[in-house]
Design a protein around this motif. Structure first.
Motif, PDB file in Angstrom:
ATOM      1  N   UNK A 187       3.964   1.786  14.006  1.00  0.00           N
ATOM      2  CA  UNK A 187       3.767   2.197  12.615  1.00  0.00           C
ATOM      3  C   UNK A 187       4.886   3.140  12.206  1.00  0.00           C
ATOM      4  N   UNK A 188       5.650   2.749  11.200  1.00  0.00           N
ATOM      5  CA  UNK A 188       6.717   3.573  10.637  1.00  0.00           C
ATOM      6  C   UNK A 188       6.225   4.231   9.353  1.00  0.00           C
ATOM      7  N   UNK A 189       6.900   5.295   8.935  1.00  0.00           N
ATOM      8  CA  UNK A 189       6.617   5.927   7.654  1.00  0.00           C
ATOM      9  C   UNK A 189       7.890   5.949   6.818  1.00  0.00           C
TER      10      UNK A 189
ATOM     11  N   UNK B 107       4.777  -0.605   8.024  1.00  0.00           N
ATOM     12  CA  UNK B 107       5.359   0.557   7.348  1.00  0.00           C
ATOM     13  C   UNK B 107       4.341   1.101   6.366  1.00  0.00           C
ATOM     14  N   UNK B 108       4.004   2.362   6.527  1.00  0.00           N
ATOM     15  CA  UNK B 108       3.156   3.034   5.543  1.00  0.00           C
ATOM     16  C   UNK B 108       4.072   3.746   4.559  1.00  0.00           C
ATOM     17  N   UNK B 109       3.652   3.801   3.305  1.00  0.00           N
ATOM     18  CA  UNK B 109       4.536   4.285   2.241  1.00  0.00           C
ATOM     19  C   UNK B 109       4.131   5.642   1.686  1.00  0.00           C
ATOM     20  N   UNK B 110       3.159   6.274   2.326  1.00  0.00           N
ATOM     21  CA  UNK B 110       2.817   7.658   2.010  1.00  0.00           C
ATOM     22  C   UNK B 110       2.476   8.366   3.312  1.00  0.00           C
ATOM     23  N   UNK B 111       2.738   9.666   3.387  1.00  0.00           N
ATOM     24  CA  UNK B 111       2.381  10.396   4.602  1.00  0.00           C
ATOM     25  C   UNK B 111       0.885  10.302   4.865  1.00  0.00           C
ATOM     26  N   UNK B 112       0.531  10.123   6.106  1.00  0.00           N
ATOM     27  CA  UNK B 112      -0.880  10.040   6.496  1.00  0.00           C
ATOM     28  C   UNK B 112      -0.966  10.289   7.985  1.00  0.00           C
ATOM     29  N   UNK B 113      -2.172  10.520   8.454  1.00  0.00           N
ATOM     30  CA  UNK B 113      -2.373  10.678   9.880  1.00  0.00           C
ATOM     31  C   UNK B 113      -2.003   9.378  10.586  1.00  0.00           C
ATOM     32  N   UNK B 114      -1.188   9.435  11.631  1.00  0.00           N
ATOM     33  CA  UNK B 114      -0.799   8.201  12.311  1.00  0.00           C
ATOM     34  C   UNK B 114      -1.999   7.530  12.956  1.00  0.00           C
TER      35      UNK B 114
ATOM     36  N   UNK C 125       0.420  -0.953  -1.129  1.00  0.00           N
ATOM     37  CA  UNK C 125      -0.840  -0.637  -1.811  1.00  0.00           C
ATOM     38  C   UNK C 125      -1.568   0.540  -1.186  1.00  0.00           C
ATOM     39  N   UNK C 126      -1.021   1.092  -0.108  1.00  0.00           N
ATOM     40  CA  UNK C 126      -1.592   2.251   0.582  1.00  0.00           C
ATOM     41  C   UNK C 126      -3.028   1.965   1.030  1.00  0.00           C
ATOM     42  N   UNK C 127      -3.196   0.852   1.724  1.00  0.00           N
ATOM     43  CA  UNK C 127      -4.508   0.524   2.278  1.00  0.00           C
ATOM     44  C   UNK C 127      -4.799   1.299   3.555  1.00  0.00           C
ATOM     45  N   UNK C 128      -3.755   1.786   4.201  1.00  0.00           N
ATOM     46  CA  UNK C 128      -3.939   2.582   5.405  1.00  0.00           C
ATOM     47  C   UNK C 128      -4.249   1.732   6.633  1.00  0.00           C
ATOM     48  N   UNK C 129      -5.047   2.299   7.532  1.00  0.00           N
ATOM     49  CA  UNK C 129      -5.323   1.653   8.802  1.00  0.00           C
ATOM     50  C   UNK C 129      -5.946   0.283   8.684  1.00  0.00           C
TER      51      UNK C 129
END
Length: 315
Positions: free
Chosen positions: A250-252, A235-242, A218-222
């Motif tokens: 945290x994987x991408x 795992x984040x599913x879109x590029x973002x600042x780590x 859902x790309x909720x982020x941090x």
């Protein structure tokens, strides 16, 4: 051939249907006569001009789309495919051949697998990209059977495939939904349904120590880190600042960089043929209505894939 194209950046209505030359497959590639191509969030980002770094020196118009189903139109003898074979493929739209939303699509052999018996050829277009991303998410996490996995956005395409694949691998899946989503989430293999209105805290109430890992479809982020235990994974599913905390890894996920595509696609196709993965179709649209798919995708709340179909033979 007809193709959906981004000729300029802007609102959904900027999408055009254009005539382009039928692409010629080079070495190691085959050509597919398209039955259907799915619409993805990446298509929206392309239309909005957010993916310029990926386009490089490519010249417009840009054809979006990252997954296609159809019939083999031309293939090298060593491919194992013959004309008329039903196939589905992952498509990289950031190449000179362009994306999937065209009457004919050229793809590398490594991106193509046969559509198994029992899987509708049009619906199959909703499988490759999101299922591959789900496969990559679980490969990054490498969790043992019995581990707890939270999946945000499990009612959507990526989240749903992640839940199903995780369930098939013996993980305990936790996901959020409204009351009306419970039956769907249970059918997707979710073991524990928490109320969406409860936010991230609802995951913690269900698993007080925190889940072993989380896939943020859902790309909720941090904010999603709050559901994960100390030393867990996300795992984040879109590029973002780590961003991380409490020694959480945290994987991408980036399906464009996922190597074993044909092997993974073959596994996913077999699972779909056996009913363990179920592509869900929300709408089947003509190319001229691609803008509607973008509009509805931006609104959110879809419970299946929107497919643009190019076939006229009733299949």
């Amino acid at each position: 051939m007809r193709a959906v194209a981004v000729t300029r950046y802007g609102a959904p209505e900027v999408l055009d249907v254009v005539e382009l030359p039928v692409p010629t497959p080079g070495p190691g590639c085959l050509r597919i006569k398209t039955y259907a191509a799915a619409v993805n969030p990446a298509d929206v980002m392309l239309r909005l001009g957010q993916l310029d770094p990926y386009l490089g020196a490519l010249e417009g118009p840009y054809v979006p789309g990252m997954e296609v189903s159809g019939l083999v139109d031309e293939a090298p003898a060593e491919s194992g495919f013959t004309r008329g074979d039903p196939v589905m493929a992952f498509v990289d739209p950031f190449t000179p051949h362009g994306g999937a939303q065209a009457e004919y699509v050229v793809v590398p052999l490594a991106h193509v697998v046969a559509v198994p018996d029992g899987l509708d050829l049009v619906a199959a277009a909703g499988l490759p990209m999101n299922a591959l991303t789900a496969h990559q998410c679980l490969a990054l996490l490498d969790l043992p059977a019995g581990a707890t996995l939270a999946v945000t956005g499990a009612t959507g395409a990526l989240g749903g495939f992640t839940a199903q694949l995780a369930h098939h691998r013996g993980l305990t899946v936790i996901a959020a939904g409204d009351d009306a989503d419970h039956d769907l989430l249970r059918a997707l293999g979710v073991d524990v349904v928490v109320p969406r209105s409860g936010g991230i805290e609802a995951y913690r109430r269900a698993v007080p120590g925190g889940v072993d890992a989380l896939v943020d479809a859902a790309v909720l982020g941090g904010a999603a880190l709050g559901a994960v235990r100390d030393g867990g994974q996300m795992v984040r599913c879109r590029p973002a600042e780590p961003a991380t905390e409490r020694d959480i890894t945290v994987h991408t996920a980036s399906v464009l960089e996922y190597g074993p595509r044909r092997e993974a696609l073959g596994e996913l196709a077999a699972l779909a043929g056996a009913g363990h993965l179920t592509p869900r179709t929300a709408a089947v649209l003509d190319p001229a209505d691609a803008w509607r798919a973008h509009r509805d995708l931006e609104k959110g709340g879809l419970r299946g894939r929107q497919l643009i179909t190019f076939t006229t033979d009733g299949k």
